[in-house]
Motif scaffolding. Structure first.
Motif, PDB file in Angstrom:
ATOM      1  N   UNK A  17     -13.526  39.424 -22.206  1.00 36.06           N
ATOM      2  CA  UNK A  17     -12.457  40.282 -22.507  1.00 36.06           C
ATOM      3  C   UNK A  17     -11.700  40.195 -21.072  1.00 36.06           C
ATOM      4  N   UNK A  18     -10.327  40.252 -20.864  1.00 33.16           N
ATOM      5  CA  UNK A  18      -9.843  40.221 -19.619  1.00 33.16           C
ATOM      6  C   UNK A  18     -10.179  41.274 -18.644  1.00 33.16           C
ATOM      7  N   UNK A  19     -10.392  42.476 -19.257  1.00 31.73           N
ATOM      8  CA  UNK A  19     -10.635  43.793 -18.538  1.00 31.73           C
ATOM      9  C   UNK A  19     -12.114  43.799 -17.950  1.00 31.73           C
ATOM     10  N   UNK A  20     -12.931  42.796 -18.330  1.00 31.04           N
ATOM     11  CA  UNK A  20     -14.210  42.734 -18.140  1.00 31.04           C
ATOM     12  C   UNK A  20     -14.514  41.810 -16.883  1.00 31.04           C
ATOM     13  N   UNK A  21     -13.500  41.190 -16.441  1.00 28.10           N
ATOM     14  CA  UNK A  21     -13.549  40.292 -15.321  1.00 28.10           C
ATOM     15  C   UNK A  21     -13.265  40.939 -13.958  1.00 28.10           C
TER      16      UNK A  21
ATOM     17  N   UNK B 153     -19.525  27.712 -21.510  1.00 29.40           N
ATOM     18  CA  UNK B 153     -20.307  29.054 -21.392  1.00 29.40           C
ATOM     19  C   UNK B 153     -19.485  30.052 -22.335  1.00 29.40           C
ATOM     20  N   UNK B 154     -20.224  30.616 -23.106  1.00 29.50           N
ATOM     21  CA  UNK B 154     -19.702  31.806 -24.134  1.00 29.50           C
ATOM     22  C   UNK B 154     -20.719  32.897 -23.825  1.00 29.50           C
ATOM     23  N   UNK B 155     -20.264  33.997 -23.198  1.00 31.35           N
ATOM     24  CA  UNK B 155     -21.033  35.048 -22.741  1.00 31.35           C
ATOM     25  C   UNK B 155     -21.745  35.745 -23.989  1.00 31.35           C
ATOM     26  N   UNK B 156     -20.780  35.678 -25.061  1.00 33.96           N
ATOM     27  CA  UNK B 156     -21.230  36.320 -26.156  1.00 33.96           C
ATOM     28  C   UNK B 156     -22.243  35.710 -26.887  1.00 33.96           C
ATOM     29  N   UNK B 157     -22.330  34.334 -26.833  1.00 30.95           N
ATOM     30  CA  UNK B 157     -23.317  33.660 -27.581  1.00 30.95           C
ATOM     31  C   UNK B 157     -24.566  33.504 -26.664  1.00 30.95           C
ATOM     32  N   UNK B 158     -24.349  33.717 -25.435  1.00 33.59           N
ATOM     33  CA  UNK B 158     -25.521  34.059 -24.549  1.00 33.59           C
ATOM     34  C   UNK B 158     -26.253  35.337 -24.937  1.00 33.59           C
ATOM     35  N   UNK B 159     -25.556  36.437 -25.018  1.00 35.46           N
ATOM     36  CA  UNK B 159     -25.828  37.749 -25.272  1.00 35.46           C
ATOM     37  C   UNK B 159     -26.482  38.173 -23.827  1.00 35.46           C
ATOM     38  N   UNK B 160     -25.758  37.715 -23.021  1.00 37.98           N
ATOM     39  CA  UNK B 160     -26.107  38.412 -21.746  1.00 37.98           C
ATOM     40  C   UNK B 160     -25.363  39.698 -21.363  1.00 37.98           C
TER      41      UNK B 160
ATOM     42  N   UNK C 120     -18.569  39.002 -14.559  1.00 33.99           N
ATOM     43  CA  UNK C 120     -18.274  39.498 -15.898  1.00 33.99           C
ATOM     44  C   UNK C 120     -19.370  40.420 -16.356  1.00 33.99           C
ATOM     45  N   UNK C 121     -18.915  41.593 -16.723  1.00 34.51           N
ATOM     46  CA  UNK C 121     -19.936  42.557 -17.317  1.00 34.51           C
ATOM     47  C   UNK C 121     -19.574  43.160 -18.427  1.00 34.51           C
ATOM     48  N   UNK C 122     -20.282  43.583 -19.244  1.00 34.52           N
ATOM     49  CA  UNK C 122     -19.907  44.459 -20.447  1.00 34.52           C
ATOM     50  C   UNK C 122     -19.141  45.547 -19.877  1.00 34.52           C
ATOM     51  N   UNK C 123     -18.008  45.859 -20.876  1.00 36.34           N
ATOM     52  CA  UNK C 123     -17.210  46.728 -20.674  1.00 36.34           C
ATOM     53  C   UNK C 123     -17.895  48.524 -20.214  1.00 36.34           C
ATOM     54  N   UNK C 124     -18.660  48.583 -21.238  1.00 39.97           N
ATOM     55  CA  UNK C 124     -19.439  49.709 -20.970  1.00 39.97           C
ATOM     56  C   UNK C 124     -20.349  49.870 -19.734  1.00 39.97           C
TER      57      UNK C 124
END
Length: 403
Positions: A86-90, A203-210, A230-234
């Motif tokens: 997601x854009x706000x996660x970059x 690279x798909x960070x969702x598929x990697x589940x990192x 990139x980091x998860x929003x929370x």
């Protein structure tokens, strides 16, 4: 099917090399893992952003500033789409090194971090400086991170696992999804160093589940001085700023300051406007060639080089045979620095060949391998069979010189 599909498989055309001014003159550049050469479109984007389009972002009310702000945020969205985020996660950073430092210092639940033997110094030193307790995961016999060992080592005391997605020395690729499952099983987060992955595989960070993913623009055919976290929003929301200054604030008084939400919270000061524009162009260029095509093309060259070196009785190869774009080796009786120097000498037979010789910012790995340094050839989308042939001819010449 890729537009580069041919009878011999995926082979990128030699004409792509013409788009890289830094490769002019028959130079055999085999140091892409250190930094990639830049295509003309990236150079043009840099000049445009520095000249005709230049203005500050996020501040000016005049039209050019507004336009540049739109372009700057469009680049953020482009990076997000490139890795499935997601854009706000970059968060824009100077490179992977700064990104890892940011997480190491700002992650609120510091504890034990599990690293591996093959990590780049930029994925070791920041954790040390930030006061984390470090455990080290061993490698398998062929130079991959040993996830069976990681499973046995991980405990609830570990709050972070930080691994290279692709090794910058061995070219070995992590089973990232399994690493994520193991980390999450004990409540830890997973950070992946993607510097060597994003230039050569989707690279798909969702598929990697990192939980965090970092990379540098200059290894992705873009400029130096720019990269992405990139980091998860929370997780980003729970992290305090690492640096303070302009832009990253909500309100400033001498009594105290409140901070902007992520990602702005982590982008203190005037940003790298020009570099961000060029990174956008680099991603567009890379995807126009196709990451699947790039990966297959480099894999073919790696196989070709490793098979040729395997046939010699004076070469030691490191890493797995299916290494991603990278071949590290040692020539018996010849220090890698001597080999690199001889390869770079002008020679009418094969021209000049640029490889990396040294510890590659991975001294613990060199100790594990029992060497002080290795020679490393690393490919890019512009690499061709003649680069492999030139390297092999240079190795043969070096062998004759040393006897």
């Amino acid at each position: 099917m890729s537009r580069w599909e041919g009878e011999g498989g995926l082979v990128l055309p030699a004409a792509l090399r013409d788009q890289f001014p830094g490769l002019a003159g028959g130079w055999h550049y085999l140091d892409t893992a250190a930094t990639a050469q830049k295509p003309q479109c990236v150079i043009d984007a840099t000049v445009r952003a520095m000249g005709a389009d230049y203005a500050t972002v996020h501040r000016g009310v005049y039209a050019r500033s507004a336009n540049m702000t739109v372009a700057y945020e469009a680049a953020r969205a482009r990076v997000a789409a490139f890795i499935g985020a997601q854009t706000e996660e970059i968060v824009f950073v100077r490179g992977a090194t700064e990104a890892i430092n940011l997480v190491a210092h700002s992650f609120p639940n510091k504890g034990r971090v599990l690293l591996s033997v093959l990590e780049h110094h930029s994925n070791i030193v920041p954790w040390q400086l930030a006061g984390w307790q470090i455990d080290v995961c061993p490698l398998t016999a062929d130079g991959c991170i040993d996830l069976d060992a990681a499973e046995a080592m991980l405990t609830p005391e570990h709050t972070m696992v930080a691994f290279a997605h692709v090794s910058n020395v061995l070219g070995s690729t992590l089973d990232a999804a399994r690493a994520a499952e193991l980390a999450h099983r004990v409540g830890a987060k997973l950070l992946l160093d993607g510097c060597q992955a994003v230039p050569r595989m989707a690279v798909d960070v969702a598929a990697l589940d990192c939980d965090f993913y970092v990379f540098s623009g200059h290894k992705l055919y873009g400029p130096t001085g720019i990269g992405a976290l990139w980091g998860r929003a929370d997780l980003l929301e729970a992290m305090p700023p690492w640096q303070g200054g302009g832009s990253m604030i909500d309100k400033v008084t001498f009594a105290g300051t409140t901070y902007a939400p992520p990602p702005t919270r982590f982008e203190a000061g005037t940003p790298a406007i020009i570099e961000v524009m060029a990174l956008h162009a680099a991603i567009d260029f890379t995807e126009s060639v196709g990451l699947g095509a790039i990966h297959a093309h480099e894999a073919r060259l790696v196989t070709q080089l490793r098979e040729a070196l395997h046939s010699r009785n004076d070469v030691t190869l490191f890493g797995p045979d299916e290494a991603a774009g990278i071949v590290s080796f040692a020539l018996e009786g010849v220090h890698p620095h001597d080999l690199g120097t001889i390869l770079d000498e002008p020679n009418s037979d094969f021209g000049r060949v640029a490889i990396r010789a040294g510890h590659h910012c991975a001294q613990p790995l060199m100790e594990h391998l029992g060497v002080s340094a290795t020679a490393r050839a690393s490919f890019g989308l512009y690499s061709q069979d003649d680069d492999v042939a030139a390297l092999l001819a240079g190795i043969e010449r070096t062998r004759r010189i040393f006897g």
